[in-house]
Each structure stands twice: as structure tokens, then as C-alpha cells.
Write an enzyme that holds these catalytic residues in place. Structure first.
Site, PDB file in Angstrom:
ATOM      1  CB  SER A  52     -53.796   4.266  -1.888  1.00 40.76           C
ATOM      2  OG  SER A  52     -54.934   4.848  -2.379  1.00 40.76           O
ATOM      3  CD  GLU A  80     -49.450   7.980  -7.257  1.00 39.65           C
ATOM      4  OE1 GLU A  80     -50.448   7.974  -6.576  1.00 39.65           O
ATOM      5  OE2 GLU A  80     -48.370   7.549  -6.586  1.00 39.65           O
ATOM      6  CG  HIS A 131     -52.526   4.904  -6.706  1.00 42.25           C
ATOM      7  ND1 HIS A 131     -52.251   6.145  -5.911  1.00 42.25           N
ATOM      8  CD2 HIS A 131     -53.246   4.225  -5.985  1.00 42.25           C
ATOM      9  CE1 HIS A 131     -52.838   5.979  -4.799  1.00 42.25           C
ATOM     10  NE2 HIS A 131     -53.488   4.743  -4.947  1.00 42.25           N
TER      11      HIS A 131
END
Length: 300
Positions: A149, A244, A274
Site C-alpha cells: 500500500s 481493489e 487490498h
């Protein structure tokens, strides 16, 4: 192939966070950090991995040390959490699984977080740790930058900054569900809004506001690596789930890197949320992805 029931653990955790945040709009950043430290829960403890606390270049860190690992090789791991939440502790087990699969060690860093420390504090910490690893005797080609991320952004931006500074680059980069687009213009941000249990445009706007403040450009390649030049970039592996909102951050990165002549491998896994590799040890999909990453890593 249908997704495993074990993979639903992550979706349920994310949905619980989303519901709790919606029910309590006045949560402080300290509250959010406590919430997101539950991120370790999907990951089962990797067997045969020990851990050691350390301070590396002034940055609190946790080493993951798999039994029998090649101690001359190391992953510099930057955790996710929008540059504001998450921690080395919440991602220790994930990095441990990754290191074990690759047969190397890993150092997971507690870089400074926004909003107390906006950009470039996070990047300064990651590059300082890289320089310290070189000073400790690691060869650049034996270092891998990796993260998920926002940490995936950092894993890439660290290399871009090192290149700008004329420093020897790491041998490889592994980005898990990287968040790269600070303009929030990706098409899957809307197209996958209903399927992503955690990441929404509103969440990203809040996180990027804390990270960038009022003055930092959303198109600076060191904050938005989709704007970077990937000529001469190390081998790159990008993993992402099909559900996602950040799906096209990963696919666009792969396209941009390939267009620049880069050696990039993109893995889009159907039905996954995610940072789905954080299900390591629990769900077959996460373990299979780590196995693919290991095969790629060892093929160099």
C-alpha cells in the site's frame, strides 16, 4: 476458481474497520492507529522465524530472521497504512513470511508517520536505513525494497530518490497493492468501489492530505511514482487483488515500467482484497502468491 473461506477473514476485518470508522467519525489519529494495529490478525505466525528489535539509522525497526536464511541478503520492508497508520509490529509476520520464502532476512522499519511528520519524513527514514544497510556491509544488489500500500509507494520512491542521488540501487523491488496515485484519478477507484472493503476515494483523500499537506505536489514522482521515469529501474514485482480500488495503480505501474524497458512482473489475483498477502499462513491465495514471488526472486 472460487476464493477460499479463509480469504474472507481479511474482507471481514476490513469491513469491520470501515464500519467502526463510519460509526465514529471523530476518531483521533491515535484511535485509528490502534484500529489498524489489528492488521497483524490475518497473518499466522511463520514457523522458523525469529525477530530482533533494533534501531537502524535512528529508525526503530524489527528484524525478521528466518532459520537458515542467507544473512548477506535483506529486504528493507516499509509497512502500509496511508503513511499515517500501521507499524512494523502490524506487518512483522507478513515480512517474516516473505523473508522465509525468499530465503533472506528482512528489516521492517517504523518510519515517521503523518500527520505529525508529513512528506518527505517517510522517504528520508527509508533512504537513511538503506544507507545504513550499505554501511553495515550489505551489497546494493543484495538489498530488496518491499512494502504494501503506502509502503509499496515508499519501496519504489526510495529507489527513485537513491537514483536521483547517484547511489547504487537495490537488486529488486516488490510492491504489494501499492498506492501510487496521489491525484485520485484511477478508474478502478470508482469501478471497484463496491468490492473493496477498505480503500475508498474518501479514505485516500484524507490520508494524502495528511501526507502531503498544503504545499507538496500530487504529481511529484517521489510522492506519485506513476509520474516517474523507470529507465534503469531494478527488477520489479507487483501484486494486487482484482477487487481493489487501487487495481489500476498496479497495472499502470507495470505498463509505465515496461514502456521504459523495465523488467516487471505483474500478478493480479482474482477475488482478492487490498494487500491480500497479509493472509500468509491462513489462506492458500496468499501462500501461493508468496511462492510466486519467491520463484521470481530466485530466477534472477
Amino acid at each position: 476458481m472460487n476464493t477460499s473461506s479463509e480469504a474472507d477473514f481479511l474482507r471481514a476485518l476490513y469491513q469491520s474497520w470501515t464500519d467502526r470508522i463510519a460509526a465514529n467519525p471523530n476518531l483521533t489519529i491515535a484511535d485509528l492507529r490502534s484500529l489498524f494495529d489489528e492488521w497483524h490478525q490475518p497473518t499466522l505466525e511463520p514457523e522458523g522465524v525469529t525477530y530482533k528489535s533494533d534501531v537502524v539509522a535512528g529508525v526503530e525497526s524489527i528484524w525478521a530472521l528466518p532459520v537458515g536464511a542467507d544473512s548477506s541478503k535483506v529486504i528493507l520492508y516499509t509497512h502500509g497504512g496511508g503513511f499515517a497508520v500501521g507499524s512494523a509490529a502490524s506487518h512483522r509476520k507478513l515480512a517474516g513470511h516473505l523473508a522465509k520464502q525468499l530465503g533472506v532476512t528482512a528489516v521492517i522499519i517504523d518510519y515517521r508517520r503523518a500527520p505529525e511528520y508529513p512528506f518527505p519524513a517517510q522517504l528520508e527514514d527509508a533512504t537513511a536505513v538503506y544507507h545504513e544497510l550499505l554501511a553495515r556491509g550489505y551489497q546494493a544488489q543484495n538489498i530488496t525494497t518491499s512494502g504494501d500500500s503506502a509502503g509499496g509507494n515508499l519501496a519504489i520512491a526510495t529507489v527513485l530518490k537513491l537514483r536521483d542521488d547517484g547511489i547504487a540501487l537495490p537488486g529488486s523491488v516488490i510492491a504489494l497493492s501499492p498506492w501510487l496515485d496521489m491525484e485520485h484519478i484511477g478508474k478502478t477507484l470508482e469501478a471497484n468501489h463496491a468490492t473493496d472493503a477498505l480503500v475508498s476515494k474518501a479514505v485516500l483523500q484524507g490520508m494524502s492530505g495528511m501526507f502531503l499537506g498544503e504545499t507538496v505536489s500530487r504529481t511529484n514522482p517521489l510522492t506519485n511514482p506513476l509520474k516517474a521515469d523507470y529507465r534503469g529501474f531494478p527488477r520489479l514485482y507487483v501484486a494486487v487483488g482484482s477487487l481493489e480500488t487501487l487495481l489500476d495503480n498496479a497495472t499502470d505501474l507495470a505498463q509505465i515500467s515496461k514502456a521504459a524497458g523495465g523488467d516487471v512482473t505483474l500478478s493480479v489475483v482474482d477475488g482478492m482484497q487490498h494487500v491480500f498477502p497479509i493472509l500468509a499462513g491462513r489462506a492458500r491465495e496468499a501462500d501461493a502468491e508468496l511462492s510466486r514471488i519467491a520463484k521470481w526472486f530466485k530466477s534472477a
